[in-house]
Design a protein around this motif. Structure first.
Motif, PDB file in Angstrom:
ATOM      1  N   GLY A 169       0.808  -1.212   0.000  1.00 40.67           N
ATOM      2  CA  GLY A 169       0.000   0.000   0.000  1.00 40.67           C
ATOM      3  C   GLY A 169       0.842   1.263   0.000  1.00 40.67           C
ATOM      4  N   TRP A 272      -5.659   1.631   2.656  1.00 40.23           N
ATOM      5  CA  TRP A 272      -5.241   0.236   2.478  1.00 40.23           C
ATOM      6  C   TRP A 272      -4.075  -0.112   3.412  1.00 40.23           C
ATOM      7  N   SER A 326     -11.288   0.917   8.096  1.00 42.73           N
ATOM      8  CA  SER A 326     -10.181   0.089   7.609  1.00 42.73           C
ATOM      9  C   SER A 326      -9.499  -0.629   8.760  1.00 42.73           C
TER      10      SER A 326
END
Length: 417
Positions: A169, A272, A326
């Motif tokens: 990421g 991410w 997340s």
């Protein structure tokens, strides 16, 4: 000095060093096969969309091809004991891990080539390789760690996917800033996978803990009888729901965030890696949980956390909501797998690869359903945002259903005090 002459403290030190080596090797293997081989596609998808080499529908089918490969790999692993009995032997877990790691590097690198007609096949084969590495690594490492008296350290190997997700990421964010193409990103990740494979290679050998679905007669005789078939069926079904529950977010998180936030925002590139950091942290925390805890209740709590993470993407579509969502999605991600595989070994120890392979196959089916479901809802929705909201709502409801199943299991088949 031979091993027999070592003092008890020296034995403990030697076993601890060996256990740490096993855990780190498993971590590196899963970082390569899962963090890169499977999940590098998620941060690279916006780059592929920007380059014009795919659209959302094509990206969904590429994701589905990978998940179908994961299912095929799980089914293959589940069938290996049966095949071995008829052919007189099959590769052990360590050999499967090594072969799968080599395949991961090659298949990741081939995605850098401008042959889009081959991409579905490459993603399919990458899914097969990641399933074989995942199951081979989990069973080999957990068997070795149990032999070395460090079974709780099994959670460490599941930090690997999270660390791989964090690295890919952050590197993808840097690639975007530097103006790299998606093809260059795939090539760079193939090199990174090769480095991780080199770190894991030497630890995996077939000298011990390598047999698939087999064990010595004395071990089998000492095993407790399997739990009721209904309980095992519910465990497998609930684990399969987790595959659908997380996959929409895990596939489309950067795309969803970029569509919801203002153009030029730096936040979409960070969600991410935050997910990956949550994965690694959750796996690490799982090693601190007492093995006496009811894993079914732990799984129920983990599913509720993930459902909350999914819901935040719908209810709070801003930087704070996506960041917290997340993190909540990632924290229980590999902990769910760790607890579920522990529970599988507890409920049906004689089944070996068969039961863990079945559970992973059901998980793979859930993953396969997710992306085309999202694509279908996007096609019917009034806007892309509405379509993703519908898909996330379905995914979250599957996680809630799984939590209810685990709660029912804990109530119906109580652990002895």
């Amino acid at each position: 000095m031979n091993q027999a002459s070592l003092s008890p403290s020296a034995h403990r030190h030697t076993d601890g060093t060996a256990a740490l080596r096993v855990a780190l090797a498993g971590m590196a293997a899963l970082a390569a096969a899962m963090g890169i081989g499977r999940f590098a596609f998620t941060p690279l998808l916006p780059m592929m969309l920007h380059d014009g080499v795919v659209d959302i529908a094509t990206g969904s089918w590429l994701a589905t091809a990978n998940y179908a490969g994961y299912l095929a790999g799980a089914l293959l692993y589940m069938a290996l004991p049966w095949v071995g009995r008829r052919l007189g032997g099959v590769p052990g877990n360590a050999a499967l891990v090594r072969g799968g790691l080599v395949a991961t590097v090659l298949l990741t690198g081939l995605l850098a080539l401008p042959w889009p007609v081959s991409w579905p096949l490459l993603r399919l084969l990458a899914g097969v390789a990641s399933a074989l590495v995942f199951l081979g690594t989990a069973n080999w490492c957990m068997g070795r760690l149990a032999h070395l008296g460090r079974p709780a350290w099994g959670g460490l190997i599941f930090c690997g996917p999270g660390l791989g997700i964090v690295i890919t990421g952050l590197l993808t964010s840097a690639m975007v800033a530097a103006g790299w193409s998606a093809a260059t990103g795939w090539a760079a990740f193939a090199v990174l996978a090769a480095v991780l494979c080199t770190g894991a290679w030497r630890a995996f050998h077939d000298g011990d803990a390598s047999a698939i679905g087999t064990s010595g007669a004395a071990t089998v005789l000492s095993m407790p009888p399997p739990r009721p078939a209904a309980e095992r069926s519910l465990l497998a079904a609930a684990y399969g729901l987790a595959g659908l529950g997380y996959i929409v977010t895990a596939t489309f998180l950067p795309v969803i965030a970029r569509a919801a936030l203002p153009a030029g925002s730096v936040w979409p590139d960070l969600f991410w890696p935050i997910f990956g950091a949550g994965v690694a942290l959750g796996a690490l925390l799982s090693t601190r949980i007492s093995p006496a805890r009811d894993r079914r209740l732990l799984l129920a709590v983990a599913y509720v956390l993930q459902a909350g993470g999914v819901a935040l993407g719908v209810l709070w579509p801003g930087p704070a909501g996506f960041a917290l969502g997340s993190l909540l999605l990632g924290l229980p991600f590999t902990a769910i797998t760790f607890f579920a595989l522990q529970e599988a070994r507890h409920q049906w120890p004689q089944a070996g690869a068969g039961f863990t392979g079945l559970m992973t196959a059901l998980y793979g089916i859930g993953q396969i359903v997710g992306p085309p479901m999202a694509a279908a809802l996007l096609a019917r929705a009034g806007s892309q945002a509405q379509g993703f909201d519908w898909a996330l709502a379905v995914a979250g409801s599957m996680l809630v259903m799984g939590a209810v199943i685990y709660g029912f299991m804990a109530w119906r088949w109580r652990q002895p005090c």
